[in-house]
Design a protein around this motif. Structure first.
Motif, mmCIF file in Angstrom:
data_model
loop_
_atom_site.group_PDB
_atom_site.id
_atom_site.type_symbol
_atom_site.label_atom_id
_atom_site.label_comp_id
_atom_site.label_asym_id
_atom_site.label_seq_id
_atom_site.Cartn_x
_atom_site.Cartn_y
_atom_site.Cartn_z
ATOM 1 N N CYS A 172 0.832 -1.208 0.000
ATOM 2 C CA CYS A 172 0.000 0.000 0.000
ATOM 3 C C CYS A 172 0.867 1.259 0.000
ATOM 4 N N ARG A 173 1.995 1.207 0.731
ATOM 5 C CA ARG A 173 2.918 2.350 0.745
ATOM 6 C C ARG A 173 3.479 2.613 -0.650
ATOM 7 N N LEU A 174 3.861 1.546 -1.340
ATOM 8 C CA LEU A 174 4.394 1.704 -2.696
ATOM 9 C C LEU A 174 3.344 2.282 -3.644
ATOM 10 N N VAL A 175 2.103 1.845 -3.506
ATOM 11 C CA VAL A 175 1.026 2.399 -4.342
ATOM 12 C C VAL A 175 0.876 3.886 -4.065
ATOM 13 N N ALA A 176 0.890 4.269 -2.792
ATOM 14 C CA ALA A 176 0.736 5.682 -2.427
ATOM 15 C C ALA A 176 1.912 6.514 -2.940
ATOM 16 N N GLU A 177 3.126 5.972 -2.851
ATOM 17 C CA GLU A 177 4.322 6.704 -3.287
ATOM 18 C C GLU A 177 4.334 6.936 -4.786
ATOM 19 N N THR A 178 3.905 5.938 -5.533
ATOM 20 C CA THR A 178 3.942 6.072 -6.986
ATOM 21 C C THR A 178 2.728 6.809 -7.516
ATOM 22 N N GLY A 179 1.741 7.053 -6.623
ATOM 23 C CA GLY A 179 0.526 7.719 -7.072
ATOM 24 C C GLY A 179 -0.211 6.871 -8.098
ATOM 25 N N ASN A 180 -0.030 5.554 -8.009
ATOM 26 C CA ASN A 180 -0.609 4.648 -8.985
ATOM 27 C C ASN A 180 -2.111 4.542 -8.762
#
Length: 185
Positions: A172-180
């Motif tokens: 979930c953090r990676l999704v938030a960081e990439t703005g995906n």
């Protein structure tokens, strides 16, 4: 309505399995945290055309839809093969039908279940080629649960529960960081 999507794909070819249940559990938890929709499939859901298809266009419509969902998913959960049988080749074929860049930076959780600690080592060995494939594109997270850790859709082991929660938080953090905002083991 959410435009995020979480996709799970399991290696089971013959019958419902604990790995499929584990994948369903993880997919559901990730989707809940992201406010996303989700779907889980088995490799067998791709049908008879899948194994012999060299291109996406050669798949029947239902199989093509499943493969195309992979490239639009925000998070991907890949369930390992069960103890006997080497399904890593089928998984590799699954991803070969896509443009590899569609997976770049996508959070991927690799999930496996099995009989015991020794079985976990076998599953890890079977998944190693997949780890190598994914590591060129992203940083996969692996979770291995024995039959004593996961039963009847519930994680029994506190250690596995914590490991699963950490993998979900990281995805979930990676999704938030990439703005995906498009949808994506």
């Amino acid at each position: 309505m959410s435009n995020k999507f979480v996709l799970g794909i399991s290696g089971n070819l013959t019958r419902p399995s604990k790995t499929r249940g584990f994948v369903d559990h993880i997919v559901g938890q990730v989707a809940k945290k992201l406010g996303a929709s989700s779907a889980t499939f088995d490799i067998q859901d791709l049908g008879p055309s899948f194994a012999h298809s060299k291109r996406l266009g050669n798949l029947d419509l239902s199989a093509r839809n499943i493969v195309e969902q992979l490239s639009s998913a925000a998070v991907l959960v890949v369930g390992s093969p069960t103890f006997k049988g080497s399904y890593t080749g089928l998984f590799k074929h699954f991803f070969d039908l896509l443009e590899p860049s569609s997976l770049k930076g996508k959070p991927i959780i690799l999930a496996a279940t099995g009989g015991g600690e020794r079985h976990s080592l076998v599953v890890e060995h079977q998944l190693r080629p997949l780890f190598g494939f994914f590591e060129a594109l992203t940083i996969p997270t692996g979770i291995y649960a024995s039959d004593r850790d996961f039963a009847d859709g519930v994680i029994i082991s506190e250690a596995i529960r914590n490991r699963t929660e950490q993998a979900i938080i990281e995805a979930c953090r990676l999704v938030a960081e990439t703005g995906n905002v498009s949808l994506a083991a």
